[in-house]
Design an enzyme around this catalytic site. Structure first.
Site, PDB file in Angstrom:
ATOM      1  N   GLY A 192      20.211 103.793  -0.006  1.00 14.32           N
ATOM      2  CA  GLY A 192      20.101 102.616  -0.863  1.00 14.32           C
ATOM      3  C   GLY A 192      21.391 102.406  -1.622  1.00 14.32           C
ATOM      4  O   GLY A 192      21.511 102.795  -2.776  1.00 14.32           O
ATOM      5  N   ASP A 235      21.426  91.408   7.253  1.00 20.34           N
ATOM      6  CA  ASP A 235      21.943  90.055   7.037  1.00 20.34           C
ATOM      7  C   ASP A 235      23.248  89.812   7.784  1.00 20.34           C
ATOM      8  O   ASP A 235      23.454  88.746   8.379  1.00 20.34           O
ATOM      9  CB  ASP A 235      22.150  89.807   5.533  1.00 20.34           C
ATOM     10  CG  ASP A 235      23.185  90.754   4.925  1.00 20.34           C
ATOM     11  OD1 ASP A 235      24.283  90.294   4.570  1.00 20.34           O
ATOM     12  OD2 ASP A 235      22.903  91.957   4.812  1.00 20.34           O
ATOM     13  N   TYR A 277      16.526 111.499   8.315  1.00 21.70           N
ATOM     14  CA  TYR A 277      15.175 111.889   8.729  1.00 21.70           C
ATOM     15  C   TYR A 277      14.268 110.663   8.728  1.00 21.70           C
ATOM     16  O   TYR A 277      13.447 110.481   9.644  1.00 21.70           O
ATOM     17  CB  TYR A 277      14.650 112.952   7.769  1.00 21.70           C
ATOM     18  CG  TYR A 277      13.208 113.347   7.975  1.00 21.70           C
ATOM     19  CD1 TYR A 277      12.876 114.361   8.865  1.00 21.70           C
ATOM     20  CD2 TYR A 277      12.185 112.730   7.266  1.00 21.70           C
ATOM     21  CE1 TYR A 277      11.548 114.734   9.054  1.00 21.70           C
ATOM     22  CE2 TYR A 277      10.858 113.100   7.443  1.00 21.70           C
ATOM     23  CZ  TYR A 277      10.556 114.103   8.343  1.00 21.70           C
ATOM     24  OH  TYR A 277       9.242 114.472   8.518  1.00 21.70           O
ATOM     25  N   SER A 278      14.408 109.816   7.716  1.00 24.07           N
ATOM     26  CA  SER A 278      13.509 108.675   7.539  1.00 24.07           C
ATOM     27  C   SER A 278      13.860 107.496   8.433  1.00 24.07           C
ATOM     28  O   SER A 278      12.985 106.857   9.009  1.00 24.07           O
ATOM     29  CB  SER A 278      13.537 108.208   6.080  1.00 24.07           C
ATOM     30  OG  SER A 278      13.117 109.233   5.212  1.00 24.07           O
ATOM     31  N   THR A 328      16.058  96.468   7.822  1.00 24.39           N
ATOM     32  CA  THR A 328      16.778  97.286   6.852  1.00 24.39           C
ATOM     33  C   THR A 328      15.792  98.081   6.015  1.00 24.39           C
ATOM     34  O   THR A 328      14.810  97.521   5.505  1.00 24.39           O
ATOM     35  CB  THR A 328      17.687  96.472   5.910  1.00 24.39           C
ATOM     36  OG1 THR A 328      18.151  97.307   4.839  1.00 24.39           O
ATOM     37  CG2 THR A 328      16.982  95.272   5.320  1.00 24.39           C
ATOM     38  N   ILE A 329      16.046  99.378   5.884  1.00 24.92           N
ATOM     39  CA  ILE A 329      15.178 100.207   5.046  1.00 24.92           C
ATOM     40  C   ILE A 329      15.400  99.921   3.563  1.00 24.92           C
ATOM     41  O   ILE A 329      14.603 100.342   2.726  1.00 24.92           O
ATOM     42  CB  ILE A 329      15.390 101.712   5.331  1.00 24.92           C
ATOM     43  CG1 ILE A 329      16.831 102.138   5.099  1.00 24.92           C
ATOM     44  CG2 ILE A 329      14.942 102.048   6.746  1.00 24.92           C
ATOM     45  CD1 ILE A 329      17.070 103.628   5.306  1.00 24.92           C
ATOM     46  N   ASP A 330      16.476  99.175   3.244  1.00 25.16           N
ATOM     47  CA  ASP A 330      16.734  98.806   1.852  1.00 25.16           C
ATOM     48  C   ASP A 330      15.872  97.629   1.399  1.00 25.16           C
ATOM     49  O   ASP A 330      15.768  97.372   0.197  1.00 25.16           O
ATOM     50  CB  ASP A 330      18.208  98.445   1.646  1.00 25.16           C
ATOM     51  CG  ASP A 330      19.132  99.632   1.809  1.00 25.16           C
ATOM     52  OD1 ASP A 330      18.674 100.769   1.599  1.00 25.16           O
ATOM     53  OD2 ASP A 330      20.308  99.426   2.155  1.00 25.16           O
ATOM     54  N   GLU A 337      21.129 106.600  -3.462  1.00 25.05           N
ATOM     55  CA  GLU A 337      22.522 106.988  -3.251  1.00 25.05           C
ATOM     56  C   GLU A 337      23.511 106.040  -3.936  1.00 25.05           C
ATOM     57  O   GLU A 337      24.664 106.411  -4.165  1.00 25.05           O
ATOM     58  CB  GLU A 337      22.842 107.063  -1.760  1.00 25.05           C
ATOM     59  CG  GLU A 337      22.741 105.733  -1.032  1.00 25.05           C
ATOM     60  CD  GLU A 337      23.025 105.848   0.455  1.00 25.05           C
ATOM     61  OE1 GLU A 337      23.401 106.950   0.907  1.00 25.05           O
ATOM     62  OE2 GLU A 337      22.858 104.840   1.159  1.00 25.05           O
TER      63      GLU A 337
END
Length: 409
Positions: free
Chosen positions: A196, A122, A325-326, A150-152, A267
């Site tokens: 996260g 964002d 890693y992800s 975003t992976i979140d 996290e």
């Protein structure tokens, strides 16, 4: 609108979509508007401030499809916040007294950019909109079309951000090997920490996909190979209330029965409590240029491991983080399909001069569209009332209540 030059820019943390999105944008422009010149700023807004860009030549256009096989970003990212002038001065990116937003906008004018494609969260996309607004006020029209990365998966009002599905898949694969360590010692506690900060989506999705992975396996209890030992036993998210005493009692019973406990931890879970504990002890909590607490300095995974190890009688503790890693993985097929559809629409919108962030609009029937920048915001919490999440938590026997703790921003 006549488009002569398009610029690409990736920014913020990595996600498994950046390379593929850059490649798809290049391929789509080459297919429908080959006359349009494409440049790519290096290292996000860092490259914009320094005027550092490359021109996408014929060879690059020919090989753009190769980017789908790689993670990371071929054009580079950085953590640059244009409204944090003090930080940018300290880093030598702008001179004292210079407005970074105006400086960056003028660089876009100087470079002759008609369309700017930002691939980021964002903040990345709304900053680009601010650049366009500044240029409009100064008689230069720039169309900004962003893609949500975003992976979140926490961008309002977008249903699914690019890269989040792949990151969850990769996190599940990572966890499978880590949890394979559960018989390396009696009474083993394993904490799998996922990224996260403010949103538990990635941790929840990773736990779901990990359990789906377990569904594909055959088990042999008589050989000591039991699903129960490999399973997820707890999922802790910023949005879920944490009762350490009650959870310790539940997890101790699991430890006593089967000899190991596996926790999936976001996290950002428990961070307000950790910060309060550190500050009460007189320790300084470090923050980044965006004002976020540097989570690696407070180490939530270790904090949780230490708390629970004593309470459940763990003899050995392992904390492993799947984030890097992800997030740098190459996009998986479901993300590749979403990336392709978003990039095609992004180019279409750019060529007709329609700005916005491309996404499935949750407030408009999940229609894929260019969402106006004023509607874009970060920090969308994970919805713990979704049926799939309720089913996940019921499956592992964990009671869920919404957290009343303030989220750390």
């Amino acid at each position: 609108m006549s488009v002569r030059r398009v610029a690409l820019l990736t920014a913020g943390g990595f996600a498994p979509c950046l390379s593929a999105a850059v490649g798809d944008l290049i391929e789509r422009y080459t297919e429908v508007a080959p006359e349009v010149e494409i440049i790519a700023y290096q290292y996000g807004y860092h490259g914009l401030l320094t005027g550092n860009y490359i021109v996408i030549d014929e060879e690059a256009r020919k090989n753009a499809g190769l980017l789908r096989n790689f993670g990371g970003s071929p054009i580079g990212n950085s953590r640059v916040k244009l409204t944090n002038a003090k930080n940018l001065v300290e880093r030598g990116l702008v001179a004292e007294g210079v407005d970074p937003l105006a400086f960056a906008a003028e660089q876009l004018r100087k470079d002759g950019v008609d369309v700017l494609h930002t691939i980021g969260g964002d903040d990345t996309n709304t900053t680009a909109a601010d650049l366009a607004a500044y240029l409009h006020e100064h008689n230069y029209e720039l169309t900004v079309v962003g893609l949500p990365k975003t992976i979140d998966n926490d961008v309002v009002p977008i249903r699914q951000s690019l890269g989040a599905w792949t990151a969850a898949d990769e996190g599940a694969n990572f966890a499978f090997n880590v949890i394979g360590e559960h018989r390396s010692n009696p009474r083993m506690l394993i904490v799998h920490e996922c990224m996260g900060r403010n949103c538990g989506y990635l941790t929840a999705e990773t736990a779901l996909r990990y359990r789906q992975l377990l569904d594909t396996k055959q088990w042999a209890p008589s050989l000591g190979l039991t699903r129960e030992r490999w399973d997820v036993h707890a999922v802790y998210l910023p949005e879920v209330k944490l009762d350490i005493a009650a959870e310790a009692e539940r997890l101790k019973a699991i430890m006593d029965e089967q000899g190991n406990v596996n926790i999936f931890l976001s996290e950002g879970a428990g961070v307000p409590e950790i910060i309060a504990e550190l500050e009460a002890a007189g320790e300084e909590v470090q923050r980044d240029p965006f004002g976020h607490v540097k989570l690696d300095t407070i180490n939530p995974g270790q904090w949780f491991a230490k708390k629970f190890a004593k309470l459940i009688g763990a003899e050995k503790v392992m904390v492993q983080k799947s984030g890097y890693y992800s997030r740098a993985a190459a996009a998986h097929q479901e993300d590749l399909d979403l990336i392709k559809s978003m990039c095609d629409l992004a180019v279409e919108c750019a060529l007709r001069g329609e700005p916005g962030v491309i996404g499935q609009d949750e407030e408009n029937g999940d229609v894929l569209t260019a969402i106006a920048f004023p509607r874009i915001a970060g920090g969308k919490p994970f919805n713990i009332d979704q049926d799939w999440f309720k089913g996940l938590m019921e499956g592992i026997g964990q009671h869920v209540e919404p957290s009343d703790a303030p989220v750390e921003h």
